[in-house]
Design an enzyme around this catalytic site. Structure first.
Site, mmCIF file in Angstrom:
data_model
loop_
_atom_site.group_PDB
_atom_site.id
_atom_site.type_symbol
_atom_site.label_atom_id
_atom_site.label_comp_id
_atom_site.label_asym_id
_atom_site.label_seq_id
_atom_site.Cartn_x
_atom_site.Cartn_y
_atom_site.Cartn_z
ATOM 1 N N SER A 62 0.875 -1.187 0.000
ATOM 2 C CA SER A 62 0.000 0.000 0.000
ATOM 3 C C SER A 62 0.904 1.227 0.000
ATOM 4 O O SER A 62 2.018 1.178 0.551
ATOM 5 C CB SER A 62 -0.878 0.022 1.253
ATOM 6 O OG SER A 62 -1.424 1.311 1.458
ATOM 7 N N TYR A 68 -1.790 -0.831 10.344
ATOM 8 C CA TYR A 68 -1.975 -1.322 8.968
ATOM 9 C C TYR A 68 -0.851 -0.773 8.080
ATOM 10 O O TYR A 68 -0.240 -1.522 7.304
ATOM 11 C CB TYR A 68 -3.339 -0.880 8.434
ATOM 12 C CG TYR A 68 -3.545 -1.128 6.951
ATOM 13 C CD1 TYR A 68 -3.734 -2.419 6.465
ATOM 14 C CD2 TYR A 68 -3.551 -0.073 6.038
ATOM 15 C CE1 TYR A 68 -3.917 -2.652 5.104
ATOM 16 C CE2 TYR A 68 -3.743 -0.299 4.678
ATOM 17 C CZ TYR A 68 -3.924 -1.588 4.222
ATOM 18 O OH TYR A 68 -4.108 -1.827 2.881
#
Ligand code: NAP
Length: 271
Positions: A143, A156
């Site tokens: 990401s 995350y």
């Protein structure tokens, strides 16, 4: 094409929805037989049926919760033993809540199991065989939050930073041995990760959100171009190169036999 040169089977995790399902579609279109992994059998079966109808390929499903060691082991075993599998797309992932302080420890742990432990273990299962064969490919879905953990995303973001570092380390180790690795760093992409009804997207400017088809097609274009790190949104690739150059420039100064001057105690000798 001879039998031995036939197209590798690709195992895609988190293939029942979103980015993983789109990878499955594109890889089937490219002629890869598929093994699709996720928890929900019905969703996998529906996708497999569609892919066989649209692309006439071989599609198998393997239901497993990759946070449960006994279930994950079945996937590891498959990667170890099925010599047709030459491509792994480590895509399954979940996001914890964004604030570290308000996220329960069990939620952090489940996320780390899925985003960090599972991809690492799946690569460990597959890699020896790929290196032995001198061919194959591993795609890890990270990401952009790997690069901006201080803006949003909590643990995350940290789990995705792991995948970036891990893929760079893996590439440094095996680049000359015929096995390709790529880490994809998507920005916000319209999938269920953003809420079943896209509710998290309501707070995000529309110009930050990419459609999943466009994201996966860009990621595969990056793969075809031989990229190690693919940033589907980044307009100027030189920006990434400058970032990497700055990072590499630090390397020779990061481990030395003395502390930097600013950390030396400044106590006068006659004190
Ligand atoms: N969407 C974004 O904005 C975005 C941005 C950057 C990176 N990413 C990354 O892209 C990857 C895919 O996300 P997505 O957006 O496509 O999410 P998604 O639509 O929520 O899909 C997640 C997939 O993972 C599977 N999965 C979830 N928990 C699992 C478990 N315990 N074991 C096995 N499979 C599991 C889900 O299937 P089942 O429920 O059937 O198990 C589903 O197929 C993730 O790694 C995510 O971090 C997404």
């Amino acid at each position: 094409m001879s039998f031995t040169e036939s197209i590798d089977t690709a195992l895609v995790t988190g293939a029942s929805a979103g980015i993983g399902a789109t990878y499955a579609d594109r890889l089937a279109q490219r002629g890869h037989p598929l093994v699709l992994v996720a928890r929900h059998a019905a969703r996998l079966e529906a996708l497999a049926e569609r892919l066989v109808r649209d692309h006439r390929g071989r599609v198998e499903i393997l239901t497993a919760d990759l946070t449960v060691p006994a279930e994950r082991l079945r996937v590891e075993q498959r990667l170890r033993e099925d010599t047709r599998i030459g491509m792994l797309v480590n895509n399954a992932g979940i996001a914890s809540g964004s604030a570290i302080a308000s996220t329960p420890a069990d939620v952090h742990e489940a996320m780390i199991q899925l985003n960090v432990v599972a991809p690492t273990r799946l690569v460990a299962a597959l890699l020896p065989r790929l290196l032995h064969q001198g061919r194959g490919s591993i795609i890890n879905i990270g990401s952009v939050l790997a690069l901006t953990p201080d803006t949003f995303g909590g643990s995350y973001a940290a789990s995705k930073s792991y995948l970036l570092s891990y893929t760079q380390a893996l590439h440094a180790e095996i680049a000359e041995q015929g096995v390709r690795v790529q880490v994809v760093l998507p920005g916000v992409t319209r999938t269920h990760l953003q809420g079943e009804a896209g509710e998290r997207l309501a707070r995000i400017p529309a110009e930050w959100v990419m459609e999943v088809d466009e994201m996966v097609d860009a990621a595969l274009a990056g793969f075809d171009a031989g990229e190690l790190v693919t940033l589907p949104s980044l307009p100027d690739p030189d920006d990434w190169e400058r970032f990497e150059t700055a990072r590499h420039r630090l390397a020779p100064m990061l481990s030395r036999d003395h502390a930097a001057d600013r950390y030396k105690s400044d106590i006068p000798e006659d004190a």
